[in-house]
Design an enzyme around this catalytic site. Structure first.
Site, mmCIF file in Angstrom:
data_model
loop_
_atom_site.group_PDB
_atom_site.id
_atom_site.type_symbol
_atom_site.label_atom_id
_atom_site.label_comp_id
_atom_site.label_asym_id
_atom_site.label_seq_id
_atom_site.Cartn_x
_atom_site.Cartn_y
_atom_site.Cartn_z
ATOM 1 N N ASP A 260 -41.616 4.904 -23.523
ATOM 2 C CA ASP A 260 -42.357 4.895 -22.255
ATOM 3 C C ASP A 260 -41.611 5.735 -21.213
ATOM 4 O O ASP A 260 -40.606 5.301 -20.666
ATOM 5 C CB ASP A 260 -42.512 3.440 -21.786
ATOM 6 C CG ASP A 260 -43.294 3.323 -20.473
ATOM 7 O OD1 ASP A 260 -43.579 4.356 -19.845
ATOM 8 O OD2 ASP A 260 -43.608 2.187 -20.089
ATOM 9 N N LYS B 142 -44.536 -1.219 -5.680
ATOM 10 C CA LYS B 142 -44.041 -2.022 -6.796
ATOM 11 C C LYS B 142 -42.512 -2.171 -6.755
ATOM 12 O O LYS B 142 -41.964 -3.187 -7.177
ATOM 13 C CB LYS B 142 -44.455 -1.358 -8.111
ATOM 14 C CG LYS B 142 -44.205 -2.170 -9.364
ATOM 15 C CD LYS B 142 -44.816 -1.468 -10.560
ATOM 16 C CE LYS B 142 -44.566 -2.211 -11.854
ATOM 17 N NZ LYS B 142 -45.240 -1.540 -12.973
#
Lengths: 624, 207
Positions: free
Chosen positions: A215, A94
């Site tokens: 997060d 990613k």
């Protein structure tokens, strides 16, 4: 909007698509993560569920192995092959999505792979016998999730929603879409990860109001403030830190293990073994008060949760100033929040939960699994789009970083502050600095630092054809426009003549989420030093301006002074010039004030003269 | 407000966001001030809840996402509308920007009003108190919190004064109030800058 309201309050007025069993389209949400990937769908009872593999595991490690026999292996098996086959196995792909070779080499100097430049400047990775693009690697992960979903749902998929970090730029988003296409998936929409998490809570629990999404993943930290109301998801503010995540907690344990082994220069193999053990011990410490472990070579040891927490406390606390700033940018107090949503595996660490609870003054929401919540939200969105694609959930976004312009002395004038709702247009007027100046350089920068050289440069252009005028007489209006997709256009226009130049800039292009978060961190760390540098620069620029003005005043109206007065003014100018080469802003300011006081009579005389109409008094303002 | 011809259907339409005949999105009317755009009464005191509710309503009608499949003209107009709606939200949300905007609406030409020296002396004193705080010191949080409470109180008091003066300014002899309002707006700006300075120090102290 009616259907939207129905979805906010499930059960009250069922969607016809959902009322008829079997009429529901096979759509899924995919969280395509750096470390793990998940797929979720709405189950028979209307609840989103993550789809497990044959062994009951929902998280697929985002790892792809390219075997010498041409076989491609993904997930757990591929990850197990990584230590023995580092070149044929690709982890964390990613990070390479939508990036060029130079970009990746600069950011990840330690990767074991040979990189090549492919068409369009995008990177290619040499994986054993093959050369693959990040898009292909990602598509292997997507294919695995796709077949898992199709087996479970009993047929081909109609569409998917894939999540991406909020800071992903156009190239990264496009690469993600391409990977889906290669995997034979139809992308209904790319959804920002924090928004997906908010969506899961908003839709699942019918919640409305202001939510903070905290997060903490393996390598990055992100916090977003979202307002959920009547089908509108309004991002109020976002912030983060790239160099902060659960991997740092592992690192503390790993250092402890290596210390116990007395290894000052450990071999790579030993480091890998200790890192693996560190992760296991960390995970066990979330449930156990004390954990016993055996190090390679047979040495045993024990670590308590207290000791672990003492070791990582400072790291975990680093997330809090970022939360604080996001709240401030969003203009809300912690007490105004309806909830704090935890996302990412690292939020399982009890210390992190306690710190978050303490900071926000409330227990964070954990009724949805932090590892799964992003995929669950994506499943909801997919269901919404698949069920009735005329319905829209309106998402109102903001600029993640400030957009500014470089001014004299490397300073930054912020034109669009970070966390401004988009689309937006902001203008600022500038003027020429020197007499007869006919061109002005426009340097567009992004970031929070005070000096242009420390921000990210986005574009440069020059406005030419300004008619020669006295310094300060031209009026140049610089306008920044950011459209709803985040595309920036900068225009500069000289107002008296209408001379204009403009340029289209891609503000986030080539800028990773890590970089954005990293720049924010730097800005905070260097705030004080920046201020000093800024003050000094400002003082110098001011001194220079005053000197230039005095010079041209003497040239034009020097005859107003007698010899002694002229000497005095020149002495003041010399003193100011010498002072301005020093390092103290305060001393320079003082000299400017002295110069100002000592030449006031001269300014007064010039003013009188211009009022008498003997000459224009245009430059008086510059001087007095 | 004079009627205009709709760019799309060529029919006559009144003022508003959409054509009353064909429902096409109309060009931005800059003659409509931010208060009217949001359906709020012109004044310094703004109901935040109502402001945000109106903001969402406007976004639901005008956001470019809803015009993505329309023609270039409509897409452009939607973008212009929402850009202005965002500007209006920002202006009406922040007291300082709101005061400046109201002054401009009232016809005030931005002249520099010299600040009164007594106020400047106060400002200097506050600055000095701020300079004495060492963000690394143990008592930094406490001292900054005290300074913040005081500064916010001063800002709120200034806003309350402005609210009163704006009420008077919208009454008879309104123009006479404008210089005073401008002066107090300047004072609010000082308080605002002081609070921003405080923000920076707090960021450092919180690290």
């Amino acid at each position: 909007m009616e259907v939207l309201l129905d979805i906010m309050e499930p059960g009250k007025s069922p969607d016809p698509h959902q009322a008829v069993p079997g009429a529901r389209k096979r759509v899924v949400g995919i969280d395509l993560g750096t470390t793990y990937s998940l797929v979720a769908a709405i189950g028979v009872e209307g609840q989103p569920l993550c789809i497990p593999d044959e062994d009951g595991r929902v998280a697929l490690p985002s790892v792809v192995h390219y075997g010498a026999d041409g076989r491609i292996i993904t997930g757990e098996t591929a990850r197990d092959l990584a230590p023995s086959h580092p070149v044929e196995t690709i982890l964390s792909v990613k990070r390479y999505m939508g990036r060029g070779v130079e970009d990746i080499r600069r950011r990840h100097p330690m990767i074991p792979h040979v990189l090549e430049e492919g068409p369009g400047g995008m990177v290619r990775i040499v994986a054993g016998e093959r050369t693959v693009s990040p898009v292909e690697v990602s598509s292997e992960i997507l294919k695995e999730l796709k077949s898992r979903a199709e087996d479970t749902l009993g047929g081909p998929l109609h569409g998917v929603v894939i999540t991406v970090p909020a800071y992903f730029d156009d190239a990264q988003r496009q690469a993600t879409k391409d990977a889906a296409r290669v995997a034979g998936l139809e992308v209904l929409r790319l959804l920002n990860e924090p928004t997906a998490a908010a969506l899961a809570y908003g839709l699942e629990k019918g919640r409305e109001g202001m939510y903070a999404i905290y997060d903490l993943g393996g390598g990055t930290f992100d916090v977003s403030l979202l307002k959920l109301e009547k089908g509108i998801f309004q991002v109020r503010a976002t912030g983060g830190d790239s160099a902060l995540g659960g991997d740092d907690f592992d690192h503390w344990l790993m250092a402890r293990f290596l210390g116990e082994l007395g290894e000052e220069h450990p071999q790579p193999g030993l480091i890998q073994a200790c890192r693996k053990l560190a992760r296991e011990v960390k995970e066990r410490l979330s449930d156990e008060e004390e954990v016993a472990y055996a190090l390679p070579g047979g040495t045993t040891g024990r670590v308590t949760r207290d000791a672990f927490e003492a070791g990582i406390r400072e790291l975990a606390r680093k997330t809090l100033p970022i939360c604080r700033r996001v709240l401030k940018d969003g203009g809300v107090g912690a007490e105004e929040l309806q909830g704090v949503v935890l996302v990412g595996g690292s939020t399982r660490v009890p210390l992190v939960r306690r710190l978050v609870a303490e900071f926000f003054g409330r227990e964070p929401l954990t009724d949805l699994d932090p590892d799964q919540v992003v995929a669950l939200g994506a499943a909801h969105q997919a269901d919404l789009l698949g069920g009735n694609d005329t319905q829209e959930m309106l998402l109102l976004d903001v600029t993640p970083l400030s957009l500014g312009i470089e001014t004299m002395g490397d300073l930054v004038e912020k034109i669009v502050p970070r966390n401004s709702p988009i689309p937006t247009a902001r203008a600022q007027d500038f003027t020429t600095f020197k007499d007869g100046q006919t061109a002005m350089a426009v340097h567009v920068v992004q970031g929070e630092r005070e000096l242009a050289s420390q921000c990210r440069s986005l574009a440069r252009f020059e406005l030419r054809g300004i008619p020669p005028m006295a310094a300060g007489a031209a009026r140049i209006r610089v306008t920044y426009r950011v459209d709803a997709d985040g595309l920036l256009t900068v225009a500069a226009r000289e107002e008296t003549t209408g001379v204009e130049q403009s340029i289209v800039v891609q503000p986030s292009y080539g800028l990773t989420d890590e970089e954005i978060a990293g720049m924010l961190q730097e800005a905070m760390r260097h705030g004080a030093a920046d201020m000093e540098a800024r003050l000094l620069n400002e003082a110098r620029v001011e001194a220079e301006r005053v000197l230039a003005a005095a010079g041209s005043a003497l040239r034009d109206d020097g005859d107003l002074l007698n010899e002694n007065e002229l000497k005095r003014v020149k002495a003041l100018m010399l003193a100011l010039w010498e002072t301005s080469r020093g390092q103290s802003a305060a001393t320079i300011d003082q000299a400017v004030r002295e110069m100002d006081a000592g030449t006031r009579f001269f300014a007064q005389r010039r003013m009188d003269r211009s009022l008498q109409g003997a000459m224009t008094g245009r430059k008086v303002d510059d001087f007095a | 407000m004079a009627n205009v011809v709709c760019w799309s259907c060529r029919g006559v339409t009144g003022p508003g966001l959409f054509c009353r005949t064909c429902d096409a999105i109309l060009p931005v009317d800059h003659g409509v001030d931010f208060f009217r755009l949001f359906g709020l009464e012109v004044g310094f005191v703004v109901d935040r809840t109502l402001l945000e509710e109106r903001y969402r309503e406007l976004q639901k009608r005008l956001h470019p996402d809803f015009f993505a499949s329309r023609g270039a003209m409509e897409r452009r107009l939607s973008l212009e509308h929402v850009t202005r709606v965002n500007e209006a939200l920002r202006t009406l949300t922040h007291p300082l920007e709101r005061a400046g905007y109201l002054l401009r609406l009232a016809g005030w030409q931005e002249e520099k009003i010299p600040p009164d020296t007594a106020f400047l002396a106060e400002v200097m004193e506050q600055r000095e108190a701020l300079d004495e705080v060492d963000p690394g010191a143990g008592d930094a949080h406490e001292r900054l919190a005290t300074l913040r409470a005081e500064a916010e109180q001063r800002a709120r008091a200034e806003e309350a004064r402005l609210a009163e003066m704006f009420v008077a300014a919208f009454g008879a002899d309104g123009q006479e109030w404008l210089p005073r309002i401008a002066r107090h707006t300047d004072r609010l700006r000082y308080h605002q800058r002081f609070l921003e300075e405080l923000d920076r120090l707090e960021d450092q102290a919180f690290e």
